[in-house]
Enzyme design. Structure first.
Site, mmCIF file in Angstrom:
data_model
loop_
_atom_site.group_PDB
_atom_site.id
_atom_site.type_symbol
_atom_site.label_atom_id
_atom_site.label_comp_id
_atom_site.label_asym_id
_atom_site.label_seq_id
_atom_site.Cartn_x
_atom_site.Cartn_y
_atom_site.Cartn_z
ATOM 1 N N LYS A 159 0.886 -1.251 0.124
ATOM 2 C CA LYS A 159 0.281 -0.007 0.351
ATOM 3 C C LYS A 159 1.444 1.049 0.093
ATOM 4 O O LYS A 159 0.244 1.918 -0.432
ATOM 5 C CB LYS A 159 -1.003 -0.133 1.207
ATOM 6 C CG LYS A 159 -2.046 -0.540 1.209
ATOM 7 C CD LYS A 159 -3.110 -0.210 0.255
ATOM 8 C CE LYS A 159 -4.586 -0.916 0.212
ATOM 9 N NZ LYS A 159 -5.825 0.472 -0.629
ATOM 10 N N SER A 169 0.869 -9.602 -0.635
ATOM 11 C CA SER A 169 0.628 -8.129 -1.083
ATOM 12 C C SER A 169 0.936 -7.288 0.844
ATOM 13 O O SER A 169 1.086 -5.879 0.827
ATOM 14 C CB SER A 169 -0.863 -7.993 -0.973
ATOM 15 O OG SER A 169 -1.872 -8.591 0.151
#
Length: 315
Positions: free
Chosen positions: A54, A303
């Site tokens: 992110k 992720s």
């Protein structure tokens, strides 16, 4: 349709964040190859700053803000990883940050955002309404966790690294929450390696992207709950839906039990402490909704790694 992010914006993002973020490694596992009947390579974004991909998009956004926008301070809403990413990026840029998080957020993610210096506002009920109210009352600069072209471009830098390290990919499997990661990654893959397939995976109880694809417009969910809290986005974005329609070949859904099983499997076989959101791709392999090409190479994006171990161990 909203204008799509271009490769030049991704290259600009890569130059902008260079030297500030990690170039994350690729990991292989013969055991996982044998288990799933093909060749896998794992992009280990859990080793990124803040423990999640992110920060790529959010740092890119913060670095493009003008002096007035920075001076007013920034705000985002997040179940965790975007909150920590904004807190870290804002601190690095000398900007005050506020993050709005659900009251039930993973405690480690709340603590991380606070440790980076952000004001954390925990909310019972409508997270989006609380975020919008604070943004407007305080005149803060909004940094959307995924539905922003600059954030999408930052996420696309993963694709540049992935193709530099593994230029002959057959398939890329990507977890989906609100769609920022898959949007940026897919546009890079499809523009530079059109033959590769890009498949997104989202939880069955947080399937806002699947619903949005079915209706043709960005949908909102009254509730979005999953053991993969990082994928439990209550809404799909206008920008992300446009990119997914254009670049993503397929979106499949997986259940929470498979996500937990996949998390344990990957942790056991690779020793990577991935969070459940990052294991969604392997859940699709376990369920058989995605199968590996025996002759090609499939990349899975790990992720993030900001997990609450009790979530995985208690089920």
């Amino acid at each position: 349709m909203d204008e799509l992010v271009g490769l030049e914006q991704v290259y600009a993002a890569a130059e902008r964040v260079a030297g500030r973020l990690h170039r994350t490694p690729m990991v292989e596992s013969e055991t996982l190859d044998e288990r799933f009947g093909g060749r896998l390579t794992l992009k280990a974004e859990l080793f990124q700053k803040t423990g999640s991909y992110k920060v790529r998009g959010i740092l890119n956004k913060v670095l493009t803000l003008d002096a007035d926008e920075r001076g007013r301070g920034v705000i985002t809403l997040s179940a965790g990883n975007a909150a920590g990413s904004l807190a870290w990026a804002a601190r690095a840029a000398g900007v005050a940050a506020t993050v709005v998080m659900p009251a039930g957020a993973v405690p480690a993610k709340v603590d991380a955002a606070r440790s980076y210096g952000a004001e954390v506002v925990l909310v019972e009920g409508d997270l989006l309404a609380a975020y919008e109210r604070l943004r407007d009352e305080r005149g803060l600069t909004a940094v959307h966790p995924f539905d922003d072209p600059t954030v999408i471009a930052g996420a696309g830098t993963i694709g540049l690294e992935l193709l530099a390290d593994r230029p002959s990919l057959d398939t890329v499997l990507v977890p989906i929450g609100g769609g920022g990661l898959v949007s940026g990654l897919a546009l890079v893959i499809k523009e530079l390696l059109p033959s590769a397939r890009v498949i997104g995976i989202e939880p069955v109880n947080a399937d806002v992207v699947s619903r949005s694809l079915a209706s043709g417009v960005p949908e909102k969910l009254p509730t979005a709950r999953s053991v993969a809290d990082g994928l439990a986005a209550p809404m799909c974005g206008v920008h992300t839906l446009a990119h997914i329609k254009r670049y993503v070949d397929e979106v499949v859904r997986v259940d929470d039990d498979s996500i937990v099983e996949a998390t344990r499997l990957v942790m056991s076989r690779t020793k990577l402490a991935l969070e459940p959101a990052a294991a969604a791709t392997f859940a699709a392999l376990l369920e058989g909704s995605v199968t590996l090409s025996p002759d090609g190479l499939t990349a899975c994006v790990i992720s993030g790694g900001n997990l609450d171990v009790t979530t995985v161990l208690a089920r």
